[in-house]
Design an enzyme around this catalytic site. Structure first.
Site, PDB file in Angstrom:
ATOM      1  N   ASP A  38       7.181  46.571  38.214  1.00 44.39           N
ATOM      2  CA  ASP A  38       8.045  46.307  39.364  1.00 44.39           C
ATOM      3  C   ASP A  38       7.402  45.226  40.228  1.00 44.39           C
ATOM      4  O   ASP A  38       6.697  44.359  39.710  1.00 44.39           O
ATOM      5  CB  ASP A  38       8.270  47.615  40.139  1.00 44.39           C
ATOM      6  N   HIS A  71      10.075  46.738  46.871  1.00 41.10           N
ATOM      7  CA  HIS A  71      10.867  47.481  45.885  1.00 41.10           C
ATOM      8  C   HIS A  71       9.995  48.439  45.077  1.00 41.10           C
ATOM      9  O   HIS A  71      10.326  49.621  44.907  1.00 41.10           O
ATOM     10  CB  HIS A  71      11.572  46.482  44.967  1.00 41.10           C
ATOM     11  N   SER A 258      18.148  51.240  40.760  1.00 37.56           N
ATOM     12  CA  SER A 258      16.686  51.197  40.829  1.00 37.56           C
ATOM     13  C   SER A 258      16.127  52.467  41.441  1.00 37.56           C
ATOM     14  O   SER A 258      15.016  52.891  41.105  1.00 37.56           O
ATOM     15  CB  SER A 258      16.223  50.000  41.681  1.00 37.56           C
TER      16      SER A 258
END
Length: 313
Positions: A38, A71, A258
């Protein structure tokens, strides 16, 4: 949709209620290592202290764990955050699990096929050392323009799966529409996670099921495999700060497939703790067969909503 709002206060508890995650039979994912490719991770967040076993930067080649996008830290919090700064309210799905984190996305959330391929090879190299059981890819990789790159990516993911690692990836946010599941999510050797919040956010025009990737009718492989909640999920904020002994903005709400993906990966970590001899193929089937049918078409829900209670029963 990156915002903090009062209504998200008990959102992880709401998620647990929806998926039967309150009845974990004492499982917390201990003994399970999850690899995450990620945007990185802020290991200094109190909820993620002592969680990160190894970090590798494929973007800027830094030596210390960091996340300049946020994220990845959010995803890791959903996976195994302790909830320390919230008194346990925002703890992750498997707070006893450990992490191997690779940074393959930059500060804008962008990355290349080459960086993802390098990350996948890195996970393979570390599989035995850290006993990696799960790989979480909350990156919606669309259809690549170059067929060669797409083929290389699928082949490398197949290698990871064939090594015994359960690969869990996002269906992507390109839906609705027939055949809008991400390129990686269309593989038979991954657990593809779509997003659905059941009856919650029914009137919210931004709820994630409205843009979660759909599978294609007529395919031999039915995708996505499973769905999980993904709207306004509260988890660790990479940009939190301490002020005069108080913590500000320790958590942030984000939405998308996600966020649904680590809910499933975290549930799988509980399964591997309870059944350490289970293979990735067996775990995939157990995730599918114990899911709650939402009464939707296959190309929207797969087998249905992940059900932790049935999964561990």
């Amino acid at each position: 949709m990156y915002k903090i709002y009062a209504g998200a206060l008990f959102v992880m508890q709401r998620v647990r209620n929806m998926i039967g995650g309150n009845l974990t039979h004492g499982m917390d994912g201990s003994g399970t290592t999850i690899a995450v490719l990620d945007s990185g991770v802020v290991s200094g967040h109190r909820d993620l202290e002592d969680r990160v076993l190894c970090f590798r930067d494929f973007i800027g080649y830094g030596s210390r764990a960091y996340d300049d996008n946020g994220h990845g830290t959010h995803v890791c919090g959903i996976l195994c955050g302790s909830g320390y700064l919230s008194g346990g309210k925002y703890r992750g799905m498997a707070p006893g699990a450990k992490l191997v984190a690779g940074k393959v996305l930059d500060e804008k959330g962008d990355g290349s096929t080459e960086e993802m391929l390098a990350g996948l090879e890195w996970v393979l190299q570390l599989r035995e050392k850290y006993e990696i059981r799960i790989l979480n890819i909350s990156v919606g990789i669309g259809n690549l323009e170059e067929e060669r790159k797409e083929r290389l990516l699928r082949e490398k993911i197949k290698q990871v799966w064939d090594s015994g690692i359960l690969v869990v990836c996002a269906a992507g946010n390109k839906g609705p529409g027939n055949g809008t599941v991400s390129s990686v999510g269309g593989s038979a050797r991954v657990v593809t996670v779509g997003c659905h919040d059941g009856g919650y956010f029914r009137d919210d025009p931004h709820r994630c099921e409205l843009y979660s990737g759909w599978g294609a009718w007529g395919m031999q492989i039915r995708k996505p495999d499973i769905v999980a909640p993904g709207t306004e999920i509260m988890s660790c904020n990479a940009n939190y700060a301490g002020l005069r002994g108080r913590i500000r903005n320790a958590y942030v709400a984000k939405s998308g497939t996600s966020m649904a993906t680590p809910i499933v990966s975290g549930a799988a970590a509980l399964v591997f703790q309870k059944y350490p001899g289970m293979t990735n193929e067996e775990c995939k089937r157990k995730l599918q067969y114990t899911a709650t049918d939402l009464g939707l078409p296959w190309n929207r829900q797969g087998w249905g909503m992940v059900n932790v209670e049935r999964l561990l029963d």
